[in-house]
Design an enzyme around this catalytic site. Structure first.
Site, PDB file in Angstrom:
ATOM      1  CB  SER A 106      -0.967   0.013   1.177  1.00  0.00           C
ATOM      2  OG  SER A 106      -1.995  -0.886   0.901  1.00  0.00           O
ATOM      3  CG  PHE A 164      -6.323 -12.067   0.987  1.00  0.00           C
ATOM      4  CD1 PHE A 164      -6.001 -13.039   0.046  1.00  0.00           C
ATOM      5  CD2 PHE A 164      -6.226 -10.734   0.616  1.00  0.00           C
ATOM      6  CE1 PHE A 164      -5.595 -12.692  -1.244  1.00  0.00           C
ATOM      7  CE2 PHE A 164      -5.810 -10.373  -0.664  1.00  0.00           C
ATOM      8  CZ  PHE A 164      -5.495 -11.347  -1.599  1.00  0.00           C
ATOM      9  CE1 TYR A 203      -4.889   1.844   4.220  1.00  0.00           C
ATOM     10  CE2 TYR A 203      -5.538  -0.419   3.801  1.00  0.00           C
ATOM     11  CZ  TYR A 203      -4.668   0.632   3.595  1.00  0.00           C
ATOM     12  OH  TYR A 203      -3.589   0.480   2.758  1.00  0.00           O
ATOM     13  CB  SER A 204     -11.795   0.256   2.009  1.00  0.00           C
ATOM     14  OG  SER A 204     -12.235  -0.545   0.933  1.00  0.00           O
ATOM     15  CG  ASN A 373      -1.379 -14.200   7.894  1.00  0.00           C
ATOM     16  OD1 ASN A 373      -2.241 -13.428   8.322  1.00  0.00           O
ATOM     17  ND2 ASN A 373      -1.495 -15.508   7.987  1.00  0.00           N
TER      18      ASN A 373
HETATM   19  C1  REY Z   1      -4.139  -8.061   2.218  1.00  0.00           C
HETATM   20  C2  REY Z   1      -3.930  -9.365   2.952  1.00  0.00           C
HETATM   21  C3  REY Z   1      -3.507  -6.903   2.930  1.00  0.00           C
HETATM   22  C4  REY Z   1      -2.503  -9.668   3.256  1.00  0.00           C
HETATM   23  C5  REY Z   1      -3.808  -5.582   2.285  1.00  0.00           C
HETATM   24  N1  REY Z   1      -2.781  -4.972   1.709  1.00  0.00           N
HETATM   25  O1  REY Z   1      -4.909  -5.071   2.304  1.00  0.00           O
HETATM   26  C6  REY Z   1      -2.859  -3.659   1.201  1.00  0.00           C
HETATM   27  C7  REY Z   1      -2.029  -2.808   2.134  1.00  0.00           C
HETATM   28  C8  REY Z   1      -2.395  -3.592  -0.230  1.00  0.00           C
HETATM   29  O2  REY Z   1      -2.634  -2.161   2.997  1.00  0.00           O
HETATM   30  C9  REY Z   1      -2.272 -10.959   3.991  1.00  0.00           C
HETATM   31  N2  REY Z   1      -3.162 -11.142   5.101  1.00  0.00           N
HETATM   32  C10 REY Z   1      -0.823 -10.962   4.475  1.00  0.00           C
HETATM   33  C11 REY Z   1      -4.038 -12.132   5.142  1.00  0.00           C
HETATM   34  C12 REY Z   1      -4.867 -12.185   6.418  1.00  0.00           C
HETATM   35  O3  REY Z   1      -4.173 -12.932   4.258  1.00  0.00           O
HETATM   36  N3  REY Z   1      -5.724 -13.318   6.458  1.00  0.00           N
HETATM   37  O4  REY Z   1      -0.579 -10.626   5.643  1.00  0.00           O
HETATM   38  O5  REY Z   1       0.033 -11.226   3.620  1.00  0.00           O
HETATM   39  O6  REY Z   1      -0.793  -2.810   2.011  1.00  0.00           O
END
Ligand code: REY
Length: 424
Positions: A106, A164, A203-204, A373
């Site tokens: 992000s 996710f 946040y979205s 994660n």
């Molecule tokens: C998406 C999930 C995180 C990541 C996200 N990233 O919204 C945006 C950002 C681009 O704010 C994933 N988490 C992880 C999961 C949780 O799968 N169940 O931590 O890699 O940067």
């Protein structure tokens, strides 16, 4: 007709040189020709030297919390200081390399915001105009404005939470998928909205998917071209790219390792993916030096006018700590020493990133750990901010030194950004 994208950089080479030398206050940089710009800058107040032992302690803590490796690069008045720990490739056993590229998640939102705000400056869009004026019928509520997107106040649900919910299966289901923006918006709209337009911060990623659509609508070209011509090229960010939907990271790069939800489960190499679920909300690739160049240049007024920077850095709290805020596609963290830093955090599978700069652009820090994660690793990595911007604290430094194994590589003597050739 859109102005040439690099117009601001052509304003006055002399002025830019003076600005870089600290002779002219940043806010004067783009005054109209002939306007007085001769006001001498007040002598810069003394700033704490970065506590690089503290930075290493934070990086080691990220490793102790499950990251195979971590690194940070600080750029300040006394030059560049970098530290790396651990490995960027677990199979090859290759040490973390400060020259490497990685997925910035992000932090991409700040890049998208700069492009959008340049379009606002050029009169192509207005911040307080409904999104549906530009993209008729896209959103179910005509009250949602462009500013609501940039401040995460639209109420558009974050489709990534459901996507996710189960981390590894969710990731593998989209690793090679190519989404249209419309498909991502549809995923968001299949969930209830989280707030009335403008009422509260939530946040979205959906907000910055719509930002990407607005950029493409206004320019008639893919977002990749806007990033390239408006930011990457003028700032000479040679290791920064937007290659969606290509799955690879070019050149020397960090491999990302995703933690599964099951405690003790094997890490999943998540390096190659389309990042199509993120696109203009999170698919940019960059390097520590390029990120410091970007946040510093942004804060020094090289990308946006002073009035736009004022709008971008006007913030509201994101939580009850009164230390974390959000402006337009930009976070502000208020550190314990009173220093305010602006930038963004990023999380994409296998990579946690921080990229922040002081408001005067004179100090910047980027940090990455090659896991995700695993919130404790992210929190630990965030410790680099306090160490870098607040400097050595007598009480903390002894324990930080004690906590730091001697394996950290000290790269202080490396030349400044971009002086080093790409090795692959
Ligand atoms: C998406 C999930 C995180 C990541 C996200 N990233 O919204 C945006 C950002 C681009 O704010 C994933 N988490 C992880 C999961 C949780 O799968 N169940 O931590 O890699 O940067």
């Amino acid at each position: 007709m859109t102005l040439p994208s690099h117009r601001r950089l052509a304003v006055s080479a002399t002025l830019i040189a003076a600005l870089a030398a600290g002779v002219v206050p940043a806010t004067s940089a783009f005054a109209a020709p002939g306007a007085p710009v001769s006001t001498p800058a007040a002598p810069a107040p003394a700033v704490p030297a970065p506590d690089m032992d503290g930075v290493v302690a934070a990086l080691n803590s990220a490793m102790a919390n499950g990251a195979p490796g971590a690194m940070a690069r600080f750029t300040g008045p006394d030059g560049v200081r970098s530290r790396t720990v651990g490995v960027q490739d677990r199979v090859a056993g290759k040490p973390m390399d400060i020259q490497s590229r990685f997925r910035i998640g992000s932090v991409s939102k700040t890049f998208s915001t700069v492009v959008l705000l340049q379009l606002v400056e050029e009169g192509e869009l207005e911040l307080d105009t409904p999104v549906n004026t530009y993209l008729p019928g896209l959103l179910p509520d005509d009250r949602i404005t462009v500013r609501h997107l940039l401040t995460h106040r639209s109420g558009l649900a974050d489709y990534t939470n459901a996507m996710f919910e189960h981390t590894v299966p969710g990731f593998e289901a989209v690793r090679n998928r190519v989404f249209s923006y419309q498909e991502l918006v549809d995923l968001s709209l299949s969930e209830p909205r989280t707030t009335e337009p403008g009422v509260s911060y939530k946040y979205s990623n959906a907000n910055f998917v719509v930002v990407g659509m607005l950029i493409e609508k206004a320019t008639g070209r893919p977002v990749s071209e806007a990033y390239q011509s408006r930011i990457f090229k003028p700032l000479k960010l040679r290791k920064t790219s937007y290659v969606h939907p290509d799955t690879r990271i070019k050149g020397t790069h960090v491999r990302g390792y995703l933690h599964p939800d099951e405690a003790g489960g094997a890490l999943v190499d998540s390096t190659e993916q389309t990042a199509s679920w993120a696109q203009s909300a999170g698919a940019v690739i960059s390097s520590p030096a390029d990120l410091n160049t970007f946040t510093s240049a942004l804060m020094r007024g090289r990308l946006l006018s002073p009035a736009t920077m004022e709008a971008m850095t006007t913030v509201t709290p994101t939580d009850a700590t009164n230390t974390r805020f959000y402006g337009l596609g930009l976070r502000r963290y208020d550190l314990s020493c009173g220093t305010r830093v602006y930038g963004h955090t990023g999380t994409v599978q296998g990579f946690y990133t921080y990229a922040f700069s002081t408001r005067d652009g004179r100090r910047s820090l980027s940090a990455v750990a090659n896991t995700s994660n695993h919130g404790a690793a992210n929190t630990a990595l965030g410790g680099t901010l306090e160490a870098a911007f607040c400097g050595k604290k007598p009480a903390a430094s002894a324990s930080a030194r004690a906590a730091a194994p001697s394996t950290a590589r000290d790269l202080t003597s490396l030349p400044a950004e971009r002086d080093l050739p790409e090795r692959h």
